[in-house]
Design an enzyme around this catalytic site. Structure first.
Site, mmCIF file in Angstrom:
data_model
loop_
_atom_site.group_PDB
_atom_site.id
_atom_site.type_symbol
_atom_site.label_atom_id
_atom_site.label_comp_id
_atom_site.label_asym_id
_atom_site.label_seq_id
_atom_site.Cartn_x
_atom_site.Cartn_y
_atom_site.Cartn_z
ATOM 1 N N ARG A 83 0.709 -1.232 -0.012
ATOM 2 C CA ARG A 83 -0.116 -0.098 -0.018
ATOM 3 C C ARG A 83 0.847 1.382 0.002
ATOM 4 N NH1 ARG A 83 -3.670 -2.662 3.586
ATOM 5 N NH2 ARG A 83 -5.344 -3.599 2.260
ATOM 6 N N LYS A 101 4.936 11.805 -10.607
ATOM 7 C CA LYS A 101 4.046 11.032 -11.524
ATOM 8 C C LYS A 101 4.849 9.831 -11.860
ATOM 9 C CE LYS A 101 1.436 14.447 -14.638
ATOM 10 N NZ LYS A 101 1.063 14.542 -16.127
ATOM 11 N N GLU A 116 13.467 17.618 -24.617
ATOM 12 C CA GLU A 116 12.533 17.916 -23.436
ATOM 13 C C GLU A 116 13.019 19.344 -23.049
ATOM 14 O OE1 GLU A 116 10.435 15.170 -22.172
ATOM 15 O OE2 GLU A 116 9.193 16.788 -21.458
ATOM 16 N N LYS A 132 10.265 23.016 -13.105
ATOM 17 C CA LYS A 132 9.326 21.854 -12.838
ATOM 18 C C LYS A 132 9.029 21.700 -11.478
ATOM 19 C CE LYS A 132 7.989 17.126 -13.948
ATOM 20 N NZ LYS A 132 7.897 15.983 -14.344
ATOM 21 N N GLU A 179 -2.126 17.908 -10.827
ATOM 22 C CA GLU A 179 -2.485 18.286 -12.114
ATOM 23 C C GLU A 179 -3.856 18.673 -12.253
ATOM 24 O OE1 GLU A 179 -0.285 16.417 -15.514
ATOM 25 O OE2 GLU A 179 -2.334 16.380 -16.503
ATOM 26 N N ARG A 184 -0.232 22.483 -13.739
ATOM 27 C CA ARG A 184 0.789 21.294 -14.209
ATOM 28 C C ARG A 184 0.516 21.005 -15.631
ATOM 29 N NH1 ARG A 184 2.831 16.250 -10.412
ATOM 30 N NH2 ARG A 184 4.162 15.618 -12.099
ATOM 31 N N ASN A 241 2.697 19.280 -20.106
ATOM 32 C CA ASN A 241 2.575 18.303 -21.035
ATOM 33 C C ASN A 241 2.444 19.009 -22.554
ATOM 34 O OD1 ASN A 241 1.724 16.051 -19.621
ATOM 35 N ND2 ASN A 241 0.100 17.119 -18.921
ATOM 36 N N HIS A 263 3.082 16.630 -25.771
ATOM 37 C CA HIS A 263 3.073 15.124 -25.470
ATOM 38 C C HIS A 263 1.868 14.671 -26.229
ATOM 39 C CE1 HIS A 263 5.807 16.100 -22.529
ATOM 40 N NE2 HIS A 263 5.904 15.063 -22.274
ATOM 41 N N HIS A 298 3.633 11.582 -27.506
ATOM 42 C CA HIS A 298 3.328 10.247 -27.032
ATOM 43 C C HIS A 298 3.001 9.376 -28.414
ATOM 44 C CE1 HIS A 298 2.708 11.130 -22.279
ATOM 45 N NE2 HIS A 298 3.989 10.776 -22.733
ATOM 46 N N HIS A 350 11.788 9.493 -25.908
ATOM 47 C CA HIS A 350 10.798 10.290 -25.391
ATOM 48 C C HIS A 350 11.163 11.749 -25.677
ATOM 49 C CE1 HIS A 350 7.630 11.566 -22.610
ATOM 50 N NE2 HIS A 350 8.389 12.554 -22.181
HETATM 51 N N1 LIG Z 1 7.061 10.814 -14.742
HETATM 52 C C1 LIG Z 1 7.326 12.057 -15.325
HETATM 53 O O1 LIG Z 1 7.011 12.863 -15.023
HETATM 54 C C2 LIG Z 1 7.867 11.820 -16.639
HETATM 55 C C3 LIG Z 1 8.363 12.751 -17.264
HETATM 56 C C4 LIG Z 1 9.077 12.727 -18.518
HETATM 57 C C5 LIG Z 1 9.266 11.442 -19.091
HETATM 58 N N2 LIG Z 1 9.168 10.468 -18.333
HETATM 59 C C6 LIG Z 1 9.258 9.038 -18.765
HETATM 60 O O2 LIG Z 1 10.702 8.849 -18.939
HETATM 61 C C7 LIG Z 1 11.086 8.054 -19.925
HETATM 62 C C8 LIG Z 1 11.941 8.726 -20.783
HETATM 63 O O3 LIG Z 1 12.970 8.729 -19.798
HETATM 64 P P1 LIG Z 1 14.640 8.485 -20.564
HETATM 65 O O4 LIG Z 1 14.820 9.169 -21.761
HETATM 66 O O5 LIG Z 1 15.470 8.794 -19.497
HETATM 67 O O6 LIG Z 1 14.301 6.932 -20.774
HETATM 68 P P2 LIG Z 1 15.165 5.478 -20.218
HETATM 69 O O7 LIG Z 1 15.062 5.412 -18.840
HETATM 70 O O8 LIG Z 1 14.639 4.695 -21.056
HETATM 71 O O9 LIG Z 1 16.687 5.780 -20.615
HETATM 72 C C9 LIG Z 1 17.070 5.916 -21.926
HETATM 73 C C10 LIG Z 1 18.239 5.027 -22.335
HETATM 74 O O10 LIG Z 1 19.224 5.592 -21.595
HETATM 75 C C11 LIG Z 1 19.925 4.264 -21.006
HETATM 76 N N3 LIG Z 1 20.584 4.936 -19.931
HETATM 77 C C12 LIG Z 1 20.230 5.531 -18.795
HETATM 78 N N4 LIG Z 1 21.297 6.144 -18.060
HETATM 79 C C13 LIG Z 1 22.596 6.109 -18.585
HETATM 80 C C14 LIG Z 1 23.657 6.566 -18.379
HETATM 81 N N5 LIG Z 1 24.024 7.187 -17.540
HETATM 82 N N6 LIG Z 1 24.533 6.045 -19.493
HETATM 83 C C15 LIG Z 1 24.287 5.572 -20.563
HETATM 84 N N7 LIG Z 1 23.005 4.885 -20.694
HETATM 85 C C16 LIG Z 1 21.936 5.505 -19.728
HETATM 86 C C17 LIG Z 1 18.959 3.325 -20.720
HETATM 87 O O11 LIG Z 1 19.387 1.922 -20.610
HETATM 88 C C18 LIG Z 1 18.095 3.469 -21.779
HETATM 89 O O12 LIG Z 1 18.459 2.731 -22.914
HETATM 90 C C19 LIG Z 1 9.661 7.580 -20.663
HETATM 91 O O13 LIG Z 1 9.185 6.401 -20.417
HETATM 92 C C20 LIG Z 1 8.871 8.715 -20.408
HETATM 93 O O14 LIG Z 1 7.335 8.339 -20.165
HETATM 94 C C21 LIG Z 1 8.262 10.584 -17.188
#
Ligand SMILES: NC(=O)c1ccc[n+]([C@@H]2O[C@H](COP(=O)([O-])OP(=O)(O)OC[C@H]3O[C@@H](n4cnc5c(N)ncnc54)[C@H](O)[C@@H]3O)[C@@H](O)[C@H]2O)c1
Length: 331
Positions: A101, A123, A165, A197, A207, A211, A215, A218, A222, A232
């Site tokens: 929980r 989120k 981003e 942010k 949100e 907030r 997006n 997005h 997405h 992303h």
């Molecule tokens: N929760 C939120 O508010 C929010 C906001 C934006 C994005 N997101 C989510 O985040 C994700 C995208 O984030 P991301 O781009 O970090 O993706 P990711 O976690 O998939 O990482 C991208 C790639 O980088 C590699 N990687 C990670 N750290 C590394 C490092 N230090 N050196 C080498 N490689 C490394 C990973 O293995 C992966 O292949 C999506 O799923 C998106 O929906 C969430």
């Protein structure tokens, strides 16, 4: 949101983590950053490793991670650590929000994108075949440890993703727009994005107000991400570009170009004709699953001017027509 953002060097992070060496330590971590972590974590039996985080940000891995942690003896008083990019922190945060929980968690973002956005704001969630982040919760980490030393191993693709981003933030904030155009150091821009942010999320955690503006880009973003399997950040930047194109917002399109150039983004990779597998019907079906849809209306974030964004409700069927008739999307 009450997350504490802590900027630190790798050795300082190790020292902080060492406090948990002899106690119970549980983590979900990206296999790719294993060598960045202290040896005792690399060999800990309580770390659930992800091989390909975005592919594993789903129900099946969620179930496996929960089972792994429960078998390892995780308790309500335990804290879960997340080491990785945004996909890892999304999945780990979602596990933390639901296991027993809900337990506390800390995020250690390791990509540029996660340091400026993905790990901030609480989120958390996982993807479904119908689209991104279709299951989730609001569950902020207690601490977000930002350590630029992780970025030394980041690929060009992931740098580009983070910058995509950043480009979004350049439309939301005048200050970040200026930093981008004057080509400030990336860590300076990244810090400004994280601060921006954090402020928005602190005033509207669930949100219910501003907030939603985060997006920006997005809705299409997405859809591109799910359909074309792009990173992303590239998807968000491309989503923004095509939003301006479809709505014929030439002034914003010119700003997009300027910022993309200043950030050295490979602009040719943000064109639809770069993707022979693009299918307009698949794309539209992802747009129709946007979480910002209410009944037949879509809540679209739009740009009036730099630093001035707003939400407009648009009839899905009208928006669909605009997409279908946009010349670059026609087959
Ligand atoms: N929760 C939120 O508010 C929010 C906001 C934006 C994005 N997101 C989510 O985040 C994700 C995208 O984030 P991301 O781009 O970090 O993706 P990711 O976690 O998939 O990482 C991208 C790639 O980088 C590699 N990687 C990670 N750290 C590394 C490092 N230090 N050196 C080498 N490689 C490394 C990973 O293995 C992966 O292949 C999506 O799923 C998106 O929906 C969430």
């Amino acid at each position: 949101m009450n997350s504490k953002i802590i900027y630190l060097k790798k050795l300082e992070l190790y020292k902080e983590l060492d406090n948990y060496k002899d106690g119970q330590f549980f983590a979900i971590a990206d296999q790719k950053i294993k060598n960045h972590l202290p040896q005792w974590i690399q060999f800990s039996p309580h770390v659930f490793w992800l091989k390909s985080p975005e592919d594993e940000k789903n129900l099946s891995s969620y179930g496996q991670a929960v089972e792994f942690l429960l078998k390892g003896g995780i308790q309500r008083s335990s804290k879960l650590y997340a080491f990785g990019g945004g996909a890892t922190t999304d999945l780990a945060g979602f596990v933390a929000s639901t296991i027993l929980r809900g337990i506390k968690w800390s995020a250690v973002p390791t990509t540029l994108l996660a340091m400026i956005d993905g790990s901030i704001g609480g989120k958390v969630g996982i993807n479904m075949p119908q689209g991104k982040n279709q299951i989730g919760a609001f569950h902020a980490p207690d601490e977000i440890y930002i350590c630029g030393d992780f970025l030394t191993t980041l690929s060009d693709k992931e740098w580009t993703s983070g910058k995509g981003e950043i480009l979004k933030y350049g439309f939301l904030s005048n200050e970040i727009h200026e930093l981008i155009l004057k080509k400030a150091a990336i860590e300076v821009i990244a810090h400004a994005c994280a601060v921006y942010k954090t402020k928005v999320v602190e005033s509207d955690f669930k949100e219910e107000g501003d907030r939603i503006l985060l997006n920006l880009g997005h809705t299409f973003g997405h859809a591109f991400e799910s359909h074309l399997k792009l990173s992303h950040g590239q998807s968000v930047a491309m989503g923004l570009r095509y939003l301006f194109k479809v709505l014929k917002q030439h002034e914003q399109l010119a700003q997009w170009d300027k910022m993309a150039k200043a950030l050295s983004l490979p602009v040719e990779k943000y064109n639809i004709d770069h993707f022979p597998l693009f299918d307009i019907n698949a794309f539209i079906s992802y747009v129709e699953h946007d979480k910002k849809k209410i009944d037949s209306h879509l809540r679209l974030v739009l740009v009036k001017a730099i630093g001035s964004c707003y939400v407009e409700e648009i009839l899905m069927k009208d928006f669909k027509k605009k997409i279908q008739t946009y010349e670059e999307f026609k087959i």
